[in-house]
Write an enzyme that holds these catalytic residues in place. Sequence first.
Site, mmCIF file in Angstrom:
data_model
loop_
_atom_site.group_PDB
_atom_site.id
_atom_site.type_symbol
_atom_site.label_atom_id
_atom_site.label_comp_id
_atom_site.label_asym_id
_atom_site.label_seq_id
_atom_site.Cartn_x
_atom_site.Cartn_y
_atom_site.Cartn_z
ATOM 1 N N TRP A 181 43.653 34.897 35.733
ATOM 2 C CA TRP A 181 42.356 34.673 36.387
ATOM 3 C C TRP A 181 41.265 34.999 35.395
ATOM 4 O O TRP A 181 41.290 36.054 34.760
ATOM 5 C CB TRP A 181 42.190 35.563 37.636
ATOM 6 C CG TRP A 181 40.786 35.463 38.143
ATOM 7 C CD1 TRP A 181 40.236 34.413 38.829
ATOM 8 C CD2 TRP A 181 39.717 36.417 37.957
ATOM 9 N NE1 TRP A 181 38.908 34.655 39.083
ATOM 10 C CE2 TRP A 181 38.561 35.866 38.550
ATOM 11 C CE3 TRP A 181 39.627 37.655 37.330
ATOM 12 C CZ2 TRP A 181 37.332 36.520 38.543
ATOM 13 C CZ3 TRP A 181 38.400 38.320 37.322
ATOM 14 C CH2 TRP A 181 37.270 37.753 37.932
ATOM 15 N N GLU A 222 45.102 31.421 39.082
ATOM 16 C CA GLU A 222 44.345 31.838 40.278
ATOM 17 C C GLU A 222 42.971 31.175 40.275
ATOM 18 O O GLU A 222 42.237 31.242 39.297
ATOM 19 C CB GLU A 222 44.183 33.368 40.289
ATOM 20 C CG GLU A 222 43.383 33.875 41.496
ATOM 21 C CD GLU A 222 43.214 35.407 41.526
ATOM 22 O OE1 GLU A 222 43.466 36.066 40.496
ATOM 23 O OE2 GLU A 222 42.819 35.922 42.584
ATOM 24 N N LYS A 224 39.026 30.369 41.978
ATOM 25 C CA LYS A 224 37.942 31.111 42.626
ATOM 26 C C LYS A 224 36.772 30.181 42.875
ATOM 27 O O LYS A 224 36.511 29.276 42.088
ATOM 28 C CB LYS A 224 37.512 32.278 41.747
ATOM 29 C CG LYS A 224 36.599 33.254 42.468
ATOM 30 C CD LYS A 224 36.586 34.596 41.786
ATOM 31 C CE LYS A 224 35.586 35.520 42.467
ATOM 32 N NZ LYS A 224 35.687 36.883 41.967
ATOM 33 N N ASP A 256 44.133 33.420 46.272
ATOM 34 C CA ASP A 256 43.573 34.697 46.730
ATOM 35 C C ASP A 256 42.721 34.337 47.932
ATOM 36 O O ASP A 256 41.802 33.512 47.826
ATOM 37 C CB ASP A 256 42.752 35.306 45.589
ATOM 38 C CG ASP A 256 42.095 36.625 45.952
ATOM 39 O OD1 ASP A 256 41.519 36.718 47.062
ATOM 40 O OD2 ASP A 256 42.128 37.558 45.131
ATOM 41 N N HIS A 259 38.945 33.848 47.906
ATOM 42 C CA HIS A 259 38.354 32.938 46.927
ATOM 43 C C HIS A 259 38.035 31.551 47.450
ATOM 44 O O HIS A 259 37.992 30.588 46.687
ATOM 45 C CB HIS A 259 39.269 32.828 45.712
ATOM 46 C CG HIS A 259 39.333 34.092 44.914
ATOM 47 N ND1 HIS A 259 39.918 34.175 43.683
ATOM 48 C CD2 HIS A 259 38.857 35.331 45.177
ATOM 49 C CE1 HIS A 259 39.822 35.419 43.223
ATOM 50 N NE2 HIS A 259 39.190 36.136 44.123
ATOM 51 N N HIS A 283 47.331 36.422 46.437
ATOM 52 C CA HIS A 283 46.622 37.691 46.412
ATOM 53 C C HIS A 283 46.101 37.903 47.822
ATOM 54 O O HIS A 283 45.309 37.100 48.311
ATOM 55 C CB HIS A 283 45.444 37.644 45.421
ATOM 56 C CG HIS A 283 45.823 38.056 44.048
ATOM 57 N ND1 HIS A 283 44.919 38.136 43.015
ATOM 58 C CD2 HIS A 283 47.020 38.448 43.542
ATOM 59 C CE1 HIS A 283 45.549 38.542 41.915
ATOM 60 N NE2 HIS A 283 46.819 38.730 42.212
ATOM 61 N N ASP A 291 33.849 37.185 48.609
ATOM 62 C CA ASP A 291 35.043 37.779 48.007
ATOM 63 C C ASP A 291 34.836 39.280 47.823
ATOM 64 O O ASP A 291 34.785 39.782 46.716
ATOM 65 C CB ASP A 291 35.269 37.095 46.647
ATOM 66 C CG ASP A 291 36.456 37.660 45.906
ATOM 67 O OD1 ASP A 291 37.462 37.963 46.561
ATOM 68 O OD2 ASP A 291 36.371 37.806 44.673
ATOM 69 N N ASP A 293 36.653 41.855 48.632
ATOM 70 C CA ASP A 293 37.812 42.701 48.347
ATOM 71 C C ASP A 293 37.892 43.952 49.206
ATOM 72 O O ASP A 293 38.180 45.046 48.715
ATOM 73 C CB ASP A 293 37.881 43.036 46.847
ATOM 74 C CG ASP A 293 38.329 41.836 46.026
ATOM 75 O OD1 ASP A 293 39.512 41.470 46.142
ATOM 76 O OD2 ASP A 293 37.501 41.247 45.311
ATOM 77 N N ASP A 323 45.435 42.592 46.719
ATOM 78 C CA ASP A 323 44.330 42.604 45.745
ATOM 79 C C ASP A 323 43.029 42.951 46.455
ATOM 80 O O ASP A 323 42.390 42.085 47.047
ATOM 81 C CB ASP A 323 44.211 41.232 45.056
ATOM 82 C CG ASP A 323 43.082 41.213 44.034
ATOM 83 O OD1 ASP A 323 42.589 42.294 43.658
ATOM 84 O OD2 ASP A 323 42.685 40.111 43.607
HETATM 85 C C1 RNT Z 1 39.005 38.483 41.105
HETATM 86 C C2 RNT Z 1 40.429 38.120 41.297
HETATM 87 C C3 RNT Z 1 41.399 38.892 40.469
HETATM 88 C C4 RNT Z 1 41.078 40.367 40.411
HETATM 89 C C5 RNT Z 1 42.129 41.204 39.759
HETATM 90 C C6 RNT Z 1 41.611 42.559 39.411
HETATM 91 O O1 RNT Z 1 38.173 37.869 41.989
HETATM 92 O O2 RNT Z 1 40.763 38.254 42.648
HETATM 93 O O3 RNT Z 1 42.679 38.668 40.925
HETATM 94 O O4 RNT Z 1 40.842 40.876 41.667
HETATM 95 O O5 RNT Z 1 42.637 40.534 38.690
HETATM 96 ZN ZN ZN Z 2 42.811 38.018 43.121
#
Ligand code: RNT
Ligand code: ZN
Length: 416
Positions: A181, A222, A224, A256, A259, A283, A291, A293, A323
């Site tokens: 990523w 990955e 986004k 993810d 994303h 993820h 996003d 987290d 994640d």
């Molecule tokens: C970031 C991505 C990525 C990170 C990690 C730390 O938006 O989700 O995967 O969260 O690599």
């Molecule tokens: Zn991620």
Amino acid sequence: MTRYEEAKQRYAEFGVDTDAAIAKLREVPVALHCWQGDDVGGFDSKDALSGGILTTGNYPGKATTPEQLMQDMDKAMSLCPGKKKLNLHASYAIFEDGEFADRDKLEPKHFKKWVEYAKARNMGIDFNPTFFSHPMVKDGLTLSSPDEEVRRFWINHGKACIRISQYFAEETGVPCVMNIWTGDGYKDIPADRMGPRMRYKEAFEEILSEPHDPAMVKPCAESKVFGIGVESFTAGSAEFTLSFAATHPGCLPLMDNGHYHPQEYVSDKISALLCFFPELALHITRGVRWDSDHVVLLDDETKEMAKEIVRNDALDRVYMALDFFDASINRISAWTVGFRSWQKALLNAMCLPNESLKRLQDEGKFTELMVMQEEAKMLPFADVWEHYCEVEGVTAGPEWFNEIKKYEDEVLSKRG
Ligand code: RNT
Ligand code: ZN
């Protein structure tokens, strides 16, 4: 009769074998991400977190050394049922005796301590090159940079990470999922979108040309939609990474669920990808409006994602990793709640009458399908969860938090 025995009978009336579900779940690895423990800080650079991601909060007691991070992960894992895998970032390299290697020069030996840690706990290891929080990120760009020297540095980083992933796989005997990523993108409207994407594509291909055993090292792409500071353009968009994975055998798409646009659901995308890809990766996170987290909870979308993996019989085709990173609460609780939530979602999915629900759909009995889906929600799931925790030797109820309070008192509060 115990509560579990009663619950087991109720489930049996729905055609569900809870013992079988528990036995199955115990064998399913879920990767726990080291970066919740120190707000994605890592050990190799003093640079602030960058690259379109952000942690907020300053809860005391954060791990600042490998020993502390390992100790904290142990604490979290001791409170979670289920099979674990360790998920590392390249920035968590451990340097000994004053030595240092920059990201393009990393070697397996810089992760020897992690291998020992994983082996002692019978875990495989997943890996992530770290394309952020580093001075060679120029104008927010890495693999898509127009600057040859910048691109070269990050390609070499990616290749080093393939070699390290191969080492992890060989040492643990478990395939290593290596996820790429980058936050590469632009804050404002670009004049050229294709150039950065072509450079990203070619750089990615060069990384993949590093020799590795495709059965043991699983590179992923990955996507986004946008990041903080790169709101207008992301080189590794959904279409870019999905097309890349589709046209590069051995490369897996990684979704993810933070994303995508808030009205898009990864639960719906899993089956779409399973129709075409032998394997894919996830993820698992919780985006709040963006996003963000946040810690994974047992919410509807989390449950739905788990259902899509379980009822499509894809537990061995979907690599699952958590994640998220919340710095505003006790970090070990964050790990624990997130891991337990995903375990609950998987167990819940395994305890649904999936076959008979499918049949109702195919027979066009949509009224009954709705009725049964709603009734299934009222089955005594908590009793099955409790039994699963018991079998796994961890606390089922909220008492696990007492352990964390004690740990905070005895360990975290003493950190400088
Ligand atoms: C970031 C991505 C990525 C990170 C990690 C730390 O938006 O989700 O995967 O969260 O690599
Ligand atoms: Zn991620």
